[in-house]
Write a protein that holds these residues in place. Structure first.
Motif, PDB file in Angstrom:
ATOM      1  N   THR A   1      -4.790   5.777   2.595  1.00 48.86           N
ATOM      2  CA  THR A   1      -4.070   5.250   1.854  1.00 48.86           C
ATOM      3  C   THR A   1      -5.114   4.599   0.181  1.00 48.86           C
ATOM      4  O   THR A   1      -6.047   4.713   0.838  1.00 48.86           O
TER       5      THR A   1
ATOM      6  N   GLY B   1       0.964  -1.527  -0.496  1.00 54.27           N
ATOM      7  CA  GLY B   1       0.101  -0.025  -0.160  1.00 54.27           C
ATOM      8  C   GLY B   1       0.178   0.950   0.289  1.00 54.27           C
ATOM      9  O   GLY B   1       2.195   1.189   0.418  1.00 54.27           O
TER      10      GLY B   1
ATOM     11  N   THR C   1       2.406  -0.748   4.121  1.00 47.74           N
ATOM     12  CA  THR C   1       2.422   0.407   3.318  1.00 47.74           C
ATOM     13  C   THR C   1       3.741   1.851   3.880  1.00 47.74           C
ATOM     14  O   THR C   1       3.946   1.088   4.530  1.00 47.74           O
TER      15      THR C   1
ATOM     16  N   MET D   1      -6.051  -2.614   4.774  1.00 44.68           N
ATOM     17  CA  MET D   1      -4.963  -4.460   4.240  1.00 44.68           C
ATOM     18  C   MET D   1      -5.278  -4.794   4.349  1.00 44.68           C
ATOM     19  O   MET D   1      -4.878  -4.984   5.378  1.00 44.68           O
TER      20      MET D   1
ATOM     21  N   TRP E   1      -3.155   0.877  -3.841  1.00 41.68           N
ATOM     22  CA  TRP E   1      -2.279  -0.411  -3.367  1.00 41.68           C
ATOM     23  C   TRP E   1      -2.541  -2.297  -4.083  1.00 41.68           C
ATOM     24  O   TRP E   1      -3.232  -1.371  -5.220  1.00 41.68           O
TER      25      TRP E   1
END
Length: 310
Positions: free
Chosen positions: A136, A111, A162, A157, A139
């Motif tokens: 975010t 991500g 990330t 996620m 991804w």
């Protein structure tokens, strides 16, 4: 499509004013443009198709359900998915960084986080804590899902980690007039009311766990559920505005900034609290089942059914 290519997914409804800007700014990063439209009545669909985007149409219930439907309908075959709203765009410096970075990322990086920069009536809202929002938005396909909530849904996620790219920002710059802005936020407060009442009554079961969110989203969710939600109605809206405008220096945003912080940080929260109070009284007088029916009939919010958060 290859594992380094990006599909951008944009939700739209009457975004004639924004769609050209949004799609044009995405050309430097997105290999595929997908528009999920809620049966717009203006020129949104025609402009999107003319710009080379694929357009899918589906009746809107909430952002989370619409995006989930769009991912399935589009059949994502790229390595990465980008979520962006029609009134947003990514600054050129961040686009360059993303293009240079994606091919170099190890597989455990699934991500990419971005900082959001909000404009109101042409002015950057820099203070009041508003320039600290990290989202975010990019991804690896299949590595995340969207929380099924009526408001303030986040990307969750499923695996990996990330990274935050800091070369530029995700810009939120709505060009519509103040009437459109207040109509949109009035709708948001109704959805927020449902989220807050769900902390008190068993209305629906949101998906995902808060600990799966990024650090910024976890902190925001904690303050919302454990602090704001437990403070008396109306007092909490007032305290929120005062800390945002004075303690977090929203006052430095000037005249337009005052209008924004007052409307978004006080009027918006006061209206939401008033709707929470109204909802509590309705449930006390008529019961939870009747309230569910009322939400469906009055606001189109169905807490049961295929498009409701499960």
């Amino acid at each position: 499509m290859t594992r380094d290519q990006v599909t951008a997914v944009i939700l739209t409804y009457n975004e004639d004013l924004h769609i050209d800007r949004c799609l044009d700014r995405l050309r430097g990063i997105a290999d595929r443009l997908v528009v999920i439209d809620s049966f717009s009545t203006d020129g949104t669909v025609g402009k999107a198709r003319a710009a080379g985007a694929e357009v899918f149409q589906h009746a809107f219930t909430n952002h989370a359900a619409q995006f989930a439907w769009g991912l399935e309908a589009a059949g994502i075959d790229s390595g990465w998915v980008l979520r962006i709203d029609a009134d947003e765009y990514i600054e050129p410096a961040l686009i360059d960084e993303i293009r240079a970075t994606l091919p170099t990322l190890p597989e455990d990086v699934t991500g990419v986080e971005m900082r959001r920069k909000v404009f109101f009536q042409g002015q950057w809202i820099r203070w009041g804590g508003y320039y600290k929002t990290i989202l975010t938005r990019l991804w690896r396909a299949g590595a995340a899902h969207i929380e099924q909530r009526w408001m303030d849904e986040h990307v969750v996620m499923l695996h990996g980690r990330t990274i935050w790219l800091k070369g530029g920002d995700l810009v939120d710059d709505n060009l519509k007039d103040l009437t459109s802005w207040t109509e949109k936020h009035n709708s948001y407060t109704t959805r927020q009311m449902v989220e807050f009442l769900n902390l008190e009554y068993p209305l629906f079961a949101p998906t995902g766990a808060d600990e799966e969110l990024n650090a910024h989203a976890q902190r925001k969710r904690f303050l919302r559920n454990a602090v704001y939600a437990r403070t008396p109605l109306y007092l909490r809206a007032t305290l929120y505005f005062l800390q945002r405008y004075f303690l977090r220096l929203g006052i430095l945003d000037g005249r337009k900034g005052f209008v924004f912080h007052f409307l978004q940080g006080y009027w918006n929260f006061m209206l939401m609290d008033a709707k929470v109070g109204e909802g509590r009284r309705y449930i006390a007088q008529h019961g939870l089942a009747s309230f569910r029916t009322h939400l469906a009939q009055r606001h189109g919010i169905r807490l049961d059914g295929p498009d409701a958060p499960a």
